[in-house]
Design a protein around this motif. Structure first.
Motif, mmCIF file in Angstrom:
data_model
loop_
_atom_site.group_PDB
_atom_site.id
_atom_site.type_symbol
_atom_site.label_atom_id
_atom_site.label_comp_id
_atom_site.label_asym_id
_atom_site.label_seq_id
_atom_site.Cartn_x
_atom_site.Cartn_y
_atom_site.Cartn_z
ATOM 1 N N ARG A 121 0.813 -1.219 0.000
ATOM 2 C CA ARG A 121 0.000 0.000 0.000
ATOM 3 C C ARG A 121 0.845 1.267 0.000
ATOM 4 N NH1 ARG A 121 -5.056 -1.163 4.193
ATOM 5 N NH2 ARG A 121 -6.105 -2.759 2.926
ATOM 6 N N ASN A 122 2.155 1.141 0.013
ATOM 7 C CA ASN A 122 2.981 2.347 0.020
ATOM 8 C C ASN A 122 2.656 3.279 -1.142
ATOM 9 O OD1 ASN A 122 4.485 2.325 2.386
ATOM 10 N ND2 ASN A 122 6.394 2.697 1.304
ATOM 11 N N PRO A 123 2.520 2.759 -2.384
ATOM 12 C CA PRO A 123 2.184 3.669 -3.491
ATOM 13 C C PRO A 123 0.790 4.272 -3.372
ATOM 14 C CG PRO A 123 3.145 1.614 -4.318
ATOM 15 C CD PRO A 123 2.826 1.403 -2.867
ATOM 16 N N LEU A 124 -0.068 3.699 -2.508
ATOM 17 C CA LEU A 124 -1.430 4.202 -2.346
ATOM 18 C C LEU A 124 -1.509 5.378 -1.380
ATOM 19 C CD1 LEU A 124 -3.468 0.844 -2.131
ATOM 20 C CD2 LEU A 124 -2.779 2.142 -4.160
ATOM 21 N N GLN A 125 -0.389 5.754 -0.780
ATOM 22 C CA GLN A 125 -0.397 6.836 0.206
ATOM 23 C C GLN A 125 -0.565 8.221 -0.425
ATOM 24 O OE1 GLN A 125 2.460 6.292 3.737
ATOM 25 N NE2 GLN A 125 3.468 5.198 2.076
ATOM 26 N N THR A 126 -0.244 8.331 -1.710
ATOM 27 C CA THR A 126 -0.176 9.650 -2.334
ATOM 28 C C THR A 126 -1.504 10.390 -2.294
ATOM 29 O OG1 THR A 126 1.617 8.925 -3.786
ATOM 30 C CG2 THR A 126 0.402 10.883 -4.446
ATOM 31 N N VAL A 127 -2.597 9.720 -2.667
ATOM 32 C CA VAL A 127 -3.896 10.403 -2.720
ATOM 33 C C VAL A 127 -4.368 10.842 -1.337
ATOM 34 C CG1 VAL A 127 -6.336 10.157 -3.333
ATOM 35 C CG2 VAL A 127 -4.578 9.294 -4.881
ATOM 36 N N PRO A 128 -4.349 9.972 -0.306
ATOM 37 C CA PRO A 128 -4.728 10.466 1.024
ATOM 38 C C PRO A 128 -3.850 11.619 1.515
ATOM 39 C CG PRO A 128 -4.723 8.071 0.995
ATOM 40 C CD PRO A 128 -4.119 8.513 -0.297
ATOM 41 N N LEU A 129 -2.554 11.545 1.204
ATOM 42 C CA LEU A 129 -1.641 12.615 1.614
ATOM 43 C C LEU A 129 -2.004 13.932 0.945
ATOM 44 C CD1 LEU A 129 0.982 13.753 2.893
ATOM 45 C CD2 LEU A 129 2.198 12.892 0.879
ATOM 46 N N THR A 130 -2.117 13.923 -0.365
ATOM 47 C CA THR A 130 -2.371 15.177 -1.085
ATOM 48 C C THR A 130 -3.766 15.720 -0.798
ATOM 49 O OG1 THR A 130 -3.013 13.907 -3.064
ATOM 50 C CG2 THR A 130 -0.725 14.632 -2.915
ATOM 51 N N ASP A 131 -4.734 14.829 -0.608
ATOM 52 C CA ASP A 131 -6.082 15.293 -0.251
ATOM 53 C C ASP A 131 -6.072 15.997 1.096
ATOM 54 O OD1 ASP A 131 -7.168 14.325 -2.564
ATOM 55 O OD2 ASP A 131 -8.327 12.705 -1.629
ATOM 56 N N THR A 132 -5.373 15.418 2.073
ATOM 57 C CA THR A 132 -5.326 16.014 3.408
ATOM 58 C C THR A 132 -4.616 17.358 3.390
ATOM 59 O OG1 THR A 132 -5.317 13.806 4.410
ATOM 60 C CG2 THR A 132 -4.637 15.647 5.804
ATOM 61 N N ILE A 133 -3.531 17.450 2.635
ATOM 62 C CA ILE A 133 -2.816 18.730 2.510
ATOM 63 C C ILE A 133 -3.747 19.794 1.952
ATOM 64 C CG2 ILE A 133 -0.976 19.931 1.261
ATOM 65 C CD1 ILE A 133 0.658 17.326 1.460
ATOM 66 N N ARG A 134 -4.500 19.425 0.925
ATOM 67 C CA ARG A 134 -5.410 20.394 0.299
ATOM 68 C C ARG A 134 -6.573 20.761 1.229
ATOM 69 N NH1 ARG A 134 -6.670 17.537 -3.476
ATOM 70 N NH2 ARG A 134 -8.746 16.844 -2.805
ATOM 71 N N GLU A 135 -7.202 19.746 1.837
ATOM 72 C CA GLU A 135 -8.374 19.996 2.680
ATOM 73 C C GLU A 135 -8.014 20.800 3.928
ATOM 74 O OE1 GLU A 135 -9.756 16.057 3.384
ATOM 75 O OE2 GLU A 135 -10.402 15.745 1.295
ATOM 76 N N GLU A 136 -6.865 20.508 4.518
ATOM 77 C CA GLU A 136 -6.443 21.213 5.731
ATOM 78 C C GLU A 136 -5.699 22.517 5.426
ATOM 79 O OE1 GLU A 136 -7.214 20.517 8.798
ATOM 80 O OE2 GLU A 136 -8.235 18.614 8.358
ATOM 81 N N ARG A 137 -5.409 22.744 4.141
ATOM 82 C CA ARG A 137 -4.714 23.949 3.683
ATOM 83 C C ARG A 137 -3.341 24.102 4.342
ATOM 84 N NH1 ARG A 137 -9.503 28.547 2.950
ATOM 85 N NH2 ARG A 137 -10.844 27.247 1.597
ATOM 86 N N PHE A 138 -2.626 22.993 4.437
ATOM 87 C CA PHE A 138 -1.250 23.062 4.910
ATOM 88 C C PHE A 138 -0.397 23.695 3.815
ATOM 89 C CE2 PHE A 138 -2.586 19.077 7.286
ATOM 90 C CZ PHE A 138 -2.714 19.726 8.505
ATOM 91 N N ASP A 139 0.382 24.701 4.159
ATOM 92 C CA ASP A 139 1.199 25.372 3.136
ATOM 93 C C ASP A 139 2.681 24.999 3.230
ATOM 94 O OD1 ASP A 139 1.559 26.720 5.523
ATOM 95 O OD2 ASP A 139 1.256 28.726 4.699
ATOM 96 N N ALA A 140 3.061 24.290 4.276
ATOM 97 C CA ALA A 140 4.419 23.747 4.388
ATOM 98 C C ALA A 140 4.307 22.390 5.074
ATOM 99 C CB ALA A 140 5.324 24.676 5.195
ATOM 100 N N VAL A 141 4.960 21.383 4.508
ATOM 101 C CA VAL A 141 4.871 20.019 5.028
ATOM 102 C C VAL A 141 6.288 19.503 5.264
ATOM 103 C CG1 VAL A 141 3.946 17.710 4.675
ATOM 104 C CG2 VAL A 141 2.754 19.682 3.694
ATOM 105 N N PHE A 142 6.634 19.263 6.536
ATOM 106 C CA PHE A 142 7.950 18.756 6.882
ATOM 107 C C PHE A 142 8.025 17.254 6.623
ATOM 108 C CE2 PHE A 142 7.664 22.482 9.694
ATOM 109 C CZ PHE A 142 8.908 23.071 9.493
#
Length: 312
Positions: A121-142
């Motif tokens: 499932r490692n390659p499946l992480q991208t969509v949940p990650l990018t969706d959360t960044i967008r929904e939460e409006r994170f502008d910097a991700v460490f």
């Protein structure tokens, strides 16, 4: 009247000189503070793996005695090692941190993502990650990525711009002369930040030893039931292993890196103390991802392809 200036000859100790680890720590602390000053809503990726643990330790140092001004984010594949999840939750509770969890299983249950034939499932992480960044409006991700891990990560700057689709374009990398970081970004874009870019695996372990940082026990040698696939010792689990012809056996192993159980291999090792781990790593000729991560072996450009899509 002639003025004399005291100098320190090359090769001699200076009371003002930073040690190698002090210099790396100082750089990382500066990066955390720079992000706090430039961005509105940063977040720290935290999985309970050693690099994210060191990153959080540095963030705690950077803002002490105040609390860390960032939330944590974990993309949970559903195939994580239980010891690592336990460590994650204990750490969050201990420091009173806020934790966002993006669940791959939730996306599978909703039909947004489908299981892969190989079970990883490692390659499946991208969509949940990018969706959360967008929904939460994170502008910097460490992120805890280091340049010594893998050739695609070696191309990254400390501040790495992502477009409105969270995609990475190597041609848009910005110069970082004199450690000047450019966090400028358009609405919808964000910046991935890598405070450990210039660290090596050995640096990380030496710093863990110096700072007496607790890690999940799977980083040290322990007996575990594993089976061999594609030259790696994998842990059996609901993700799809072992298959017919793959024999489970108990071996003395440890993990150099921690990710999805389906693609993270253990290494034979009797290094049950941090001193033994450091000695083992110093003698190793393989990077930790090259030795133990099946997802990086899917193709020569596997990591770079995933980074272009939004993965770390």
């Amino acid at each position: 009247m002639m003025t004399t200036v005291a100098t320190v000859e090359e090769g001699t100790d200076s009371p003002y000189a930073l040690s190698h680890l002090d210099a790396l720590e100082s750089e990382a602390v500066h990066i955390f503070r720079e992000v706090a000053g430039e961005f509105e809503k940063p977040v720290i990726l935290f999985s309970g793996g050693k690099d994210s643990i060191v990153m959080l330790h540095l963030a705690l140092k950077a803002f002490a005695p105040a609390p860390v001004p960032f939330a944590l984010l974990h993309v949970d594949t559903g195939h994580n090692f239980p010891e690592v999840l336990d460590y994650r939750d204990r750490t969050v509770a201990e420091h009173g941190l806020r934790l966002h969890v993006a669940s791959v299983q939730d996306y599978i249950d909703r039909g947004v993502l489908k299981e892969r034939p190989d079970g990883t499932r490692n390659p499946l992480q991208t969509v949940p990650l990018t969706d959360t960044i967008r929904e939460e409006r994170f502008d910097a991700v460490f992120g805890g990525g280091r340049r010594d891990e893998e050739k695609a990560r070696a191309k990254e700057r400390v501040f790495s711009l992502r477009d409105e689709f969270s995609q990475w374009d190597p041609r848009r990398q910005r110069p970082e002369l004199w450690n000047l970081y450019n966090g400028r970004h358009a609405p919808g874009e964000h910046v991935r930040v890598f405070p450990l870019s210039n660290w090596t695996e050995l640096d990380v372990w030496q710093y863990i030893a110096r700072e007496n940082i607790e890690l999940p026990e799977i980083y040290y040698a322990h007996e575990r039931e594993v089976f061999k696939r594609s030259g790696m010792w994998l842990t059996a689990g609901e993700w799809g292993g072992p298959k017919d012809g793959e024999t489970v056996e108990k071996r003395l192993v440890r993990y150099r890196t921690v990710g999805d159980m389906s693609c993270t291999g253990a290494v034979d090792s009797d290094a049950d103390t941090i001193e033994k781990v450091i000695t083992e790593i110093a003698a190793s000729r393989l990077t930790e991802r090259g030795a133990t991560r099946a997802d990086d072996k899917l193709s020569e450009a596997a990591m770079e392809d995933r980074k272009r899509e939004g993965y770390f």
